[in-house]
Motif scaffolding. Sequence first.
Motif, PDB file in Angstrom:
ATOM      1  N   ASN A   1      -5.110  -1.606 -30.246  1.00 41.76           N
ATOM      2  CA  ASN A   1      -4.695  -2.724 -31.088  1.00 41.76           C
ATOM      3  C   ASN A   1      -5.661  -3.901 -30.964  1.00 41.76           C
ATOM      4  OD1 ASN A   1      -2.416  -1.214 -31.800  1.00 41.76           O
ATOM      5  ND2 ASN A   1      -1.184  -2.108 -30.138  1.00 41.76           N
ATOM      6  N   GLY A   2      -6.962  -3.585 -30.804  1.00 48.27           N
ATOM      7  CA  GLY A   2      -7.978  -4.622 -30.697  1.00 48.27           C
ATOM      8  C   GLY A   2      -8.057  -5.280 -29.344  1.00 48.27           C
ATOM      9  N   THR A   3      -7.334  -4.742 -28.353  1.00 45.68           N
ATOM     10  CA  THR A   3      -7.320  -5.329 -27.012  1.00 45.68           C
ATOM     11  C   THR A   3      -7.973  -4.372 -26.020  1.00 45.68           C
ATOM     12  OG1 THR A   3      -5.269  -6.521 -27.481  1.00 45.68           O
ATOM     13  CG2 THR A   3      -5.861  -6.223 -25.167  1.00 45.68           C
ATOM     14  N   PRO A   4      -9.087  -4.788 -25.366  1.00 43.34           N
ATOM     15  CA  PRO A   4      -9.711  -3.931 -24.359  1.00 43.34           C
ATOM     16  C   PRO A   4      -8.830  -3.828 -23.112  1.00 43.34           C
ATOM     17  CG  PRO A   4     -11.238  -5.616 -25.161  1.00 43.34           C
ATOM     18  CD  PRO A   4      -9.864  -6.003 -25.618  1.00 43.34           C
ATOM     19  N   PHE A   5      -8.836  -2.654 -22.478  1.00 42.93           N
ATOM     20  CA  PHE A   5      -8.071  -2.479 -21.243  1.00 42.93           C
ATOM     21  C   PHE A   5      -8.830  -1.556 -20.299  1.00 42.93           C
ATOM     22  CE2 PHE A   5      -6.685   1.077 -23.861  1.00 42.93           C
ATOM     23  CZ  PHE A   5      -6.680   2.138 -22.956  1.00 42.93           C
ATOM     24  N   LEU A   6      -8.507  -1.699 -19.011  1.00 41.58           N
ATOM     25  CA  LEU A   6      -9.076  -0.836 -17.988  1.00 41.58           C
ATOM     26  C   LEU A   6      -7.929  -0.270 -17.167  1.00 41.58           C
ATOM     27  CD1 LEU A   6     -11.134  -3.436 -18.337  1.00 41.58           C
ATOM     28  CD2 LEU A   6     -12.292  -2.384 -16.404  1.00 41.58           C
ATOM     29  N   ALA A   7      -7.919   1.030 -16.951  1.00 42.33           N
ATOM     30  CA  ALA A   7      -6.948   1.666 -16.062  1.00 42.33           C
ATOM     31  C   ALA A   7      -7.662   2.005 -14.760  1.00 42.33           C
ATOM     32  CB  ALA A   7      -6.381   2.926 -16.705  1.00 42.33           C
ATOM     33  N   MET A   8      -7.183   1.445 -13.665  1.00 44.84           N
ATOM     34  CA  MET A   8      -7.851   1.639 -12.375  1.00 44.84           C
ATOM     35  C   MET A   8      -6.833   1.998 -11.302  1.00 44.84           C
ATOM     36  SD  MET A   8      -8.593  -2.287 -11.231  1.00 44.84           S
ATOM     37  CE  MET A   8      -8.911  -1.769  -9.543  1.00 44.84           C
ATOM     38  N   GLU A   9      -7.335   2.397 -10.153  1.00 47.32           N
ATOM     39  CA  GLU A   9      -6.466   2.785  -9.055  1.00 47.32           C
ATOM     40  C   GLU A   9      -5.598   1.595  -8.628  1.00 47.32           C
ATOM     41  OE1 GLU A   9      -8.366   3.520  -5.256  1.00 47.32           O
ATOM     42  OE2 GLU A   9     -10.192   2.525  -5.936  1.00 47.32           O
ATOM     43  N   LEU A  10      -4.365   1.887  -8.298  1.00 47.14           N
ATOM     44  CA  LEU A  10      -3.437   0.869  -7.821  1.00 47.14           C
ATOM     45  C   LEU A  10      -3.594   0.758  -6.310  1.00 47.14           C
ATOM     46  CD1 LEU A  10      -1.157  -1.077  -8.653  1.00 47.14           C
ATOM     47  CD2 LEU A  10       0.458   0.766  -8.126  1.00 47.14           C
ATOM     48  N   LEU A  11      -4.012  -0.409  -5.846  1.00 48.29           N
ATOM     49  CA  LEU A  11      -4.363  -0.599  -4.438  1.00 48.29           C
ATOM     50  C   LEU A  11      -3.236  -1.251  -3.659  1.00 48.29           C
ATOM     51  CD1 LEU A  11      -7.981  -1.966  -5.047  1.00 48.29           C
ATOM     52  CD2 LEU A  11      -7.358   0.352  -4.320  1.00 48.29           C
ATOM     53  N   GLN A  12      -3.146  -0.903  -2.388  1.00 47.05           N
ATOM     54  CA  GLN A  12      -2.203  -1.536  -1.472  1.00 47.05           C
ATOM     55  C   GLN A  12      -2.956  -2.559  -0.628  1.00 47.05           C
ATOM     56  OE1 GLN A  12       1.091  -0.839  -1.661  1.00 47.05           O
ATOM     57  NE2 GLN A  12       0.565   0.582  -3.324  1.00 47.05           N
ATOM     58  N   GLY A  13      -2.339  -3.697  -0.396  1.00 48.33           N
ATOM     59  CA  GLY A  13      -2.990  -4.722   0.410  1.00 48.33           C
ATOM     60  C   GLY A  13      -2.971  -6.050  -0.305  1.00 48.33           C
ATOM     61  N   ALA A  14      -4.078  -6.798  -0.186  1.00 50.98           N
ATOM     62  CA  ALA A  14      -4.162  -8.127  -0.788  1.00 50.98           C
ATOM     63  C   ALA A  14      -5.621  -8.472  -1.010  1.00 50.98           C
ATOM     64  CB  ALA A  14      -3.495  -9.171   0.113  1.00 50.98           C
ATOM     65  N   THR A  15      -5.842  -9.465  -1.872  1.00 54.53           N
ATOM     66  CA  THR A  15      -7.210  -9.940  -2.056  1.00 54.53           C
ATOM     67  C   THR A  15      -7.614 -10.791  -0.867  1.00 54.53           C
ATOM     68  OG1 THR A  15      -6.569 -11.982  -3.206  1.00 54.53           O
ATOM     69  CG2 THR A  15      -6.896  -9.995  -4.553  1.00 54.53           C
ATOM     70  N   LEU A  16      -8.904 -10.934  -0.672  1.00 58.45           N
ATOM     71  CA  LEU A  16      -9.400 -11.786   0.401  1.00 58.45           C
ATOM     72  C   LEU A  16      -8.946 -13.232   0.179  1.00 58.45           C
ATOM     73  CD1 LEU A  16     -11.102 -11.756   2.957  1.00 58.45           C
ATOM     74  CD2 LEU A  16     -13.136 -12.109   1.560  1.00 58.45           C
ATOM     75  N   GLU A  17      -8.839 -13.636  -1.063  1.00 56.95           N
ATOM     76  CA  GLU A  17      -8.357 -14.983  -1.371  1.00 56.95           C
ATOM     77  C   GLU A  17      -6.928 -15.170  -0.878  1.00 56.95           C
ATOM     78  OE1 GLU A  17      -8.507 -17.743  -5.300  1.00 56.95           O
ATOM     79  OE2 GLU A  17      -7.277 -15.940  -5.491  1.00 56.95           O
ATOM     80  N   GLN A  18      -6.075 -14.185  -1.106  1.00 62.13           N
ATOM     81  CA  GLN A  18      -4.690 -14.280  -0.654  1.00 62.13           C
ATOM     82  C   GLN A  18      -4.606 -14.333   0.872  1.00 62.13           C
ATOM     83  OE1 GLN A  18      -3.324 -10.750  -2.645  1.00 62.13           O
ATOM     84  NE2 GLN A  18      -2.564 -11.865  -4.433  1.00 62.13           N
ATOM     85  N   LEU A  19      -5.462 -13.576   1.551  1.00 56.86           N
ATOM     86  CA  LEU A  19      -5.459 -13.601   3.009  1.00 56.86           C
ATOM     87  C   LEU A  19      -5.907 -14.957   3.540  1.00 56.86           C
ATOM     88  CD1 LEU A  19      -6.922 -10.061   3.817  1.00 56.86           C
ATOM     89  CD2 LEU A  19      -4.528 -10.785   3.836  1.00 56.86           C
ATOM     90  N   LEU A  20      -6.922 -15.546   2.902  1.00 58.06           N
ATOM     91  CA  LEU A  20      -7.384 -16.867   3.327  1.00 58.06           C
ATOM     92  C   LEU A  20      -6.292 -17.912   3.099  1.00 58.06           C
ATOM     93  CD1 LEU A  20     -11.061 -16.807   1.988  1.00 58.06           C
ATOM     94  CD2 LEU A  20     -10.361 -16.989   4.386  1.00 58.06           C
ATOM     95  N   ARG A  21      -5.611 -17.828   1.976  1.00 55.48           N
ATOM     96  CA  ARG A  21      -4.540 -18.790   1.700  1.00 55.48           C
ATOM     97  C   ARG A  21      -3.374 -18.636   2.663  1.00 55.48           C
ATOM     98  NH1 ARG A  21      -4.035 -18.957  -4.955  1.00 55.48           N
ATOM     99  NH2 ARG A  21      -6.003 -20.055  -5.343  1.00 55.48           N
ATOM    100  N   SER A  22      -3.171 -17.438   3.173  1.00 51.16           N
ATOM    101  CA  SER A  22      -2.081 -17.211   4.133  1.00 51.16           C
ATOM    102  C   SER A  22      -2.411 -17.758   5.522  1.00 51.16           C
ATOM    103  CB  SER A  22      -1.784 -15.712   4.236  1.00 51.16           C
ATOM    104  OG  SER A  22      -2.833 -15.025   4.908  1.00 51.16           O
ATOM    105  N   GLY A  23      -3.657 -18.214   5.702  1.00 55.78           N
ATOM    106  CA  GLY A  23      -4.051 -18.782   6.985  1.00 55.78           C
ATOM    107  C   GLY A  23      -4.771 -17.823   7.910  1.00 55.78           C
ATOM    108  N   ARG A  24      -5.038 -16.620   7.444  1.00 58.64           N
ATOM    109  CA  ARG A  24      -5.725 -15.667   8.320  1.00 58.64           C
ATOM    110  C   ARG A  24      -7.154 -16.125   8.576  1.00 58.64           C
ATOM    111  NH1 ARG A  24      -6.593  -9.099   7.595  1.00 58.64           N
ATOM    112  NH2 ARG A  24      -8.327  -8.927   9.063  1.00 58.64           N
ATOM    113  N   ARG A  25      -7.585 -15.965   9.832  1.00 58.13           N
ATOM    114  CA  ARG A  25      -8.959 -16.288  10.207  1.00 58.13           C
ATOM    115  C   ARG A  25      -9.699 -15.000  10.569  1.00 58.13           C
ATOM    116  NH1 ARG A  25      -9.829 -22.065  13.113  1.00 58.13           N
ATOM    117  NH2 ARG A  25      -8.450 -23.310  11.792  1.00 58.13           N
ATOM    118  N   PHE A  26     -10.999 -15.038  10.393  1.00 57.74           N
ATOM    119  CA  PHE A  26     -11.811 -13.850  10.598  1.00 57.74           C
ATOM    120  C   PHE A  26     -12.864 -14.144  11.667  1.00 57.74           C
ATOM    121  CE2 PHE A  26     -10.034 -13.673   6.398  1.00 57.74           C
ATOM    122  CZ  PHE A  26      -9.678 -12.335   6.221  1.00 57.74           C
TER     123      PHE A  26
END
Length: 435
Positions: free
Chosen positions: A100-125
Amino acid sequence: MTDSSSAPESPPEFLDPPEAAGELGRLGPYRVIELLGQGGMGHVYRAQDTRLQRTVALKVMNERFAKSPNSRKRIVEEARSMAAVHHDNVATLFEVGQRNGTPFLAMELLQGATLEQLLRSGRRFNPDEVISIADQVALGLEAAHDRGIIHRDIKPANLWIQSPTERVKILDFGLAVAGSAVQGLARGDSVVGTPGYLSPEQARNETVDERTDLYSLGVVMYELCAGKVPLLASNTPTQLVNILCREPLTLSQQKRSGEPVDVPEPLERLIMRLLSKEPGQRYETAGHFRKALLSVSEQIHESKQAGLAIEVEPDAVNGSSVQEGSNSNAAKKATRGGSGKVLLAVGGLAAAVLIGGGAWWTLRDRPAEDSPAASVREASSPEASPAVLAAQLGALQLTGKVIADPEIPVGEMARFRLQLTNQAESPETDPRVRY
């Protein structure tokens, strides 16, 4: 990608009507179940592929970009190229198309979180984790660069940390080139990328190569260490000026939660090289960067191992001197990082072994009557057991041999096994018989 707290009130226009309960609608062969998140480029849905009966993450391009034929063409072509890159550190794309004129990508569904979410949660590396993340990102980038694909938008939000393996997956290849968070520049041009992570050549709107991804990776590493990006500004124009004209503070000049940032010097030098204004001053390729990163990792580990190296200088001691403990034992020295000498008190261990461990002797060839069992029988009577005096035992002679496992990091506990040789000249002087 930003998490969405709830699904939209009504299904998006690009979806066909739902055909069963529990779905938002249909997008070709995909049953769209729920909205997982949304960002500047589009929306991400949990969907079911009715052909293969597998759950996927369905990324649908934002309507604002989907209206542009050029954007639709670029995202589809770039994503199709990326779908051919099969690598453990790149999210797998199953299908790229338009509906319908809308591009889409089907990709693997991942478990976990983005690095951004981990940083916002206060995790340190720690440094080892920073190196591991950077190495995995570089591996994924190397696979893409080999096919002539530049990501252009490496940032914590596009780096997924799988759970529980901690494997890094690079997201949004192809999406990054279709639009930008930085818009409205002169002549209607746009800069592809995200403020804070743009390379100087991106800020100048110049043609970029793989070294622009390495610059952005350097910003990510800097943020993992310092908790903030090096040249962040409150608005886009100032951000671009900072990237073009200002030099970032070194990590050792930064503070985090009021405390100086503690980063090994080799790692700091590597990160600051990635942040060079000119691409030619950075590493040439992701492969060259990985070699430098390996060298840095080895330097850091060698520095840790040096803290365990024990150099023993034997001193002339007699039996009575053992009672004085560590003060009369040989000097023990530890070298850390190749500079300075740090004294380690291990004499107490030697004294404890002598005083409390006299019965632990290596058995040489002895007659049957001198066996350990016979010794135990003879010593069973309290009246026949004289006190064990340290002065009656021979001095423990230490050698310069390092007994520590060099792979054990500083601050961790290790267990050592010491073998003491029975040097008795006769049964009368054998401590197994006497005590």
